[in-house]
Scaffold this motif. Structure first.
Motif, mmCIF file in Angstrom:
data_model
loop_
_atom_site.group_PDB
_atom_site.id
_atom_site.type_symbol
_atom_site.label_atom_id
_atom_site.label_comp_id
_atom_site.label_asym_id
_atom_site.label_seq_id
_atom_site.Cartn_x
_atom_site.Cartn_y
_atom_site.Cartn_z
ATOM 1 N N LEU A 154 26.288 33.650 45.105
ATOM 2 C CA LEU A 154 25.121 33.259 45.886
ATOM 3 C C LEU A 154 25.064 33.981 47.230
ATOM 4 C CD1 LEU A 154 24.973 29.425 45.205
ATOM 5 C CD2 LEU A 154 23.478 31.196 44.288
ATOM 6 N N ALA A 155 26.220 34.194 47.852
ATOM 7 C CA ALA A 155 26.266 34.858 49.152
ATOM 8 C C ALA A 155 26.281 36.380 49.026
ATOM 9 C CB ALA A 155 27.493 34.396 49.928
ATOM 10 N N ASP A 156 26.331 36.869 47.799
ATOM 11 C CA ASP A 156 26.351 38.299 47.512
ATOM 12 C C ASP A 156 27.510 39.004 48.213
ATOM 13 O OD1 ASP A 156 25.404 40.482 46.110
ATOM 14 O OD2 ASP A 156 24.125 41.162 47.757
ATOM 15 N N ILE A 157 28.693 38.405 48.109
ATOM 16 C CA ILE A 157 29.912 39.010 48.646
ATOM 17 C C ILE A 157 30.554 39.799 47.504
ATOM 18 C CG2 ILE A 157 32.137 38.567 49.737
ATOM 19 C CD1 ILE A 157 30.950 35.854 50.656
ATOM 20 N N ARG A 158 30.438 41.085 47.554
ATOM 21 C CA ARG A 158 30.847 41.928 46.427
ATOM 22 C C ARG A 158 32.350 41.891 46.168
ATOM 23 N NH1 ARG A 158 26.307 44.408 44.963
ATOM 24 N NH2 ARG A 158 24.809 45.045 46.547
ATOM 25 N N THR A 159 33.158 41.858 47.192
ATOM 26 C CA THR A 159 34.612 41.844 47.006
ATOM 27 C C THR A 159 35.053 40.549 46.336
ATOM 28 O OG1 THR A 159 34.839 43.169 49.005
ATOM 29 C CG2 THR A 159 36.821 42.115 48.165
ATOM 30 N N ALA A 160 34.540 39.432 46.816
ATOM 31 C CA ALA A 160 34.908 38.142 46.225
ATOM 32 C C ALA A 160 34.375 38.024 44.800
ATOM 33 C CB ALA A 160 34.378 37.001 47.086
ATOM 34 N N THR A 161 33.182 38.542 44.567
ATOM 35 C CA THR A 161 32.616 38.507 43.221
ATOM 36 C C THR A 161 33.461 39.342 42.267
ATOM 37 O OG1 THR A 161 30.407 38.218 44.151
ATOM 38 C CG2 THR A 161 30.533 38.924 41.863
ATOM 39 N N ALA A 162 33.896 40.510 42.710
ATOM 40 C CA ALA A 162 34.739 41.358 41.865
ATOM 41 C C ALA A 162 36.068 40.671 41.553
ATOM 42 C CB ALA A 162 34.985 42.695 42.552
ATOM 43 N N LEU A 163 36.625 39.996 42.547
ATOM 44 C CA LEU A 163 37.883 39.288 42.334
ATOM 45 C C LEU A 163 37.710 38.120 41.368
ATOM 46 C CD1 LEU A 163 40.878 38.934 43.096
ATOM 47 C CD2 LEU A 163 40.110 37.481 44.972
ATOM 48 N N THR A 164 36.672 37.334 41.573
ATOM 49 C CA THR A 164 36.472 36.171 40.698
ATOM 50 C C THR A 164 36.036 36.582 39.295
ATOM 51 O OG1 THR A 164 34.217 35.877 41.529
ATOM 52 C CG2 THR A 164 35.957 34.566 42.567
ATOM 53 N N ASP A 165 35.395 37.744 39.157
ATOM 54 C CA ASP A 165 35.044 38.226 37.818
ATOM 55 C C ASP A 165 36.285 38.513 36.987
ATOM 56 O OD1 ASP A 165 32.366 38.004 38.254
ATOM 57 O OD2 ASP A 165 32.016 40.152 38.609
ATOM 58 N N ARG A 166 37.387 38.780 37.642
ATOM 59 C CA ARG A 166 38.648 39.016 36.928
ATOM 60 C C ARG A 166 39.505 37.759 36.850
ATOM 61 N NH1 ARG A 166 36.660 43.310 38.978
ATOM 62 N NH2 ARG A 166 36.972 45.392 38.161
ATOM 63 N N LEU A 167 39.415 36.920 37.871
ATOM 64 C CA LEU A 167 40.263 35.734 37.946
ATOM 65 C C LEU A 167 39.782 34.602 37.027
ATOM 66 C CD1 LEU A 167 42.656 34.322 39.347
ATOM 67 C CD2 LEU A 167 41.038 33.530 41.067
ATOM 68 N N VAL A 168 38.480 34.379 36.977
ATOM 69 C CA VAL A 168 37.954 33.255 36.198
ATOM 70 C C VAL A 168 38.271 33.393 34.701
ATOM 71 C CG1 VAL A 168 35.840 32.073 35.484
ATOM 72 C CG2 VAL A 168 36.238 32.551 37.892
ATOM 73 N N PRO A 169 38.021 34.540 34.062
ATOM 74 C CA PRO A 169 38.410 34.642 32.640
ATOM 75 C C PRO A 169 39.910 34.479 32.416
ATOM 76 C CG PRO A 169 36.903 36.395 33.205
ATOM 77 C CD PRO A 169 37.268 35.721 34.484
ATOM 78 N N LEU A 170 40.702 34.959 33.363
ATOM 79 C CA LEU A 170 42.150 34.799 33.263
ATOM 80 C C LEU A 170 42.518 33.312 33.242
ATOM 81 C CD1 LEU A 170 44.979 36.241 33.422
ATOM 82 C CD2 LEU A 170 44.852 35.770 35.857
ATOM 83 N N LEU A 171 41.922 32.541 34.149
ATOM 84 C CA LEU A 171 42.215 31.109 34.214
ATOM 85 C C LEU A 171 41.656 30.348 33.025
ATOM 86 C CD1 LEU A 171 41.630 30.344 37.987
ATOM 87 C CD2 LEU A 171 43.786 30.246 36.752
ATOM 88 N N VAL A 172 40.441 30.691 32.614
ATOM 89 C CA VAL A 172 39.771 29.920 31.568
ATOM 90 C C VAL A 172 40.341 30.212 30.191
ATOM 91 C CG1 VAL A 172 37.542 29.604 30.412
ATOM 92 C CG2 VAL A 172 37.651 29.634 32.896
ATOM 93 N N PHE A 173 40.616 31.466 29.900
ATOM 94 C CA PHE A 173 41.004 31.824 28.532
ATOM 95 C C PHE A 173 42.492 32.086 28.332
ATOM 96 C CE2 PHE A 173 36.534 33.362 28.830
ATOM 97 C CZ PHE A 173 35.993 32.388 28.009
ATOM 98 N N TYR A 174 43.169 32.616 29.327
ATOM 99 C CA TYR A 174 44.553 33.030 29.115
ATOM 100 C C TYR A 174 45.598 32.102 29.711
ATOM 101 C CZ TYR A 174 42.202 37.322 27.762
ATOM 102 O OH TYR A 174 41.380 38.217 27.160
ATOM 103 N N ALA A 175 45.294 31.420 30.780
ATOM 104 C CA ALA A 175 46.283 30.595 31.472
ATOM 105 C C ALA A 175 46.737 29.349 30.704
ATOM 106 C CB ALA A 175 45.767 30.201 32.848
ATOM 107 N N PRO A 176 45.900 28.703 29.875
ATOM 108 C CA PRO A 176 46.386 27.487 29.214
ATOM 109 C C PRO A 176 47.635 27.677 28.351
ATOM 110 C CG PRO A 176 44.007 27.524 29.120
ATOM 111 C CD PRO A 176 44.444 28.856 29.687
#
Length: 161
Positions: A39-61
């Motif tokens: 929403l804030a259009d922070i490109r660095t944070a968006t790039a980081l979360t684009d990699r972190l969220v799938p890691l947490l949702v699909f691989y971490a369990p």
């Protein structure tokens, strides 16, 4: 408590609750940061979360469930770890719809179908991790360096014993 009962039911309830609750908090924080960064259009944070969220949702369990099984947290807690990302996702979508957060609504995709898909992926990963953790715990007990004491290692015991 016998090893089998400790691995299936669990003997370290406080650790199990910490494992599930902590994982839920981390997933919720990552998803919230992803929404805010988008929403804030922070490109660095968006790039980081684009990699972190799938890691947490699909691989971490899977590794979290394996560690929980090895620590004798029990099957229910370890399998709950697999469902946590789906529940957090559904809660975020419902809250976004209720409060009118742009880009977080239900959209055209049915919420139930997407949530069930996330839950099935997470649950299958957690099941595989749980089986690996149980195998590791049994092998460690067989080798003589596993912890099969009467308490959970941190002084916890079942009230029934």
């Amino acid at each position: 408590m016998t090893t089998t009962k400790a691995l299936l039911i669990g003997q370290r309830r406080r650790l199990a609750l910490t494992m599930v609750g902590g994982f839920a908090g981390v997933v919720a924080l990552a998803l919230a940061v992803a929404v805010v960064a988008d929403l804030a259009d922070i490109r660095t944070a968006t790039a980081l979360t684009d990699r972190l969220v799938p890691l947490l949702v699909f691989y971490a369990p899977a590794p979290i469930a394996a560690a929980g099984a090895y620590a004798r947290c029990g099957g229910p807690a370890c399998l709950t770890v697999g469902v946590v990302p789906a529940l957090v996702f559904a809660t975020l979508v419902v809250a976004g719809t209720v409060f009118g957060v742009p880009g977080v609504g239900g959209g055209d995709a049915p919420l139930g179908g997407v949530t069930m898909s996330f839950a099935l992926v997470g649950l299958s990963g957690a099941f595989v991790g749980y089986c690996a953790g149980v195998t590791a715990a049994l092998l460690a007990d067989l080798a003589g360096f596993g912890g099969d004491g009467g308490d959970g290692g941190d002084g916890e015991t079942d009230a029934a014993e």
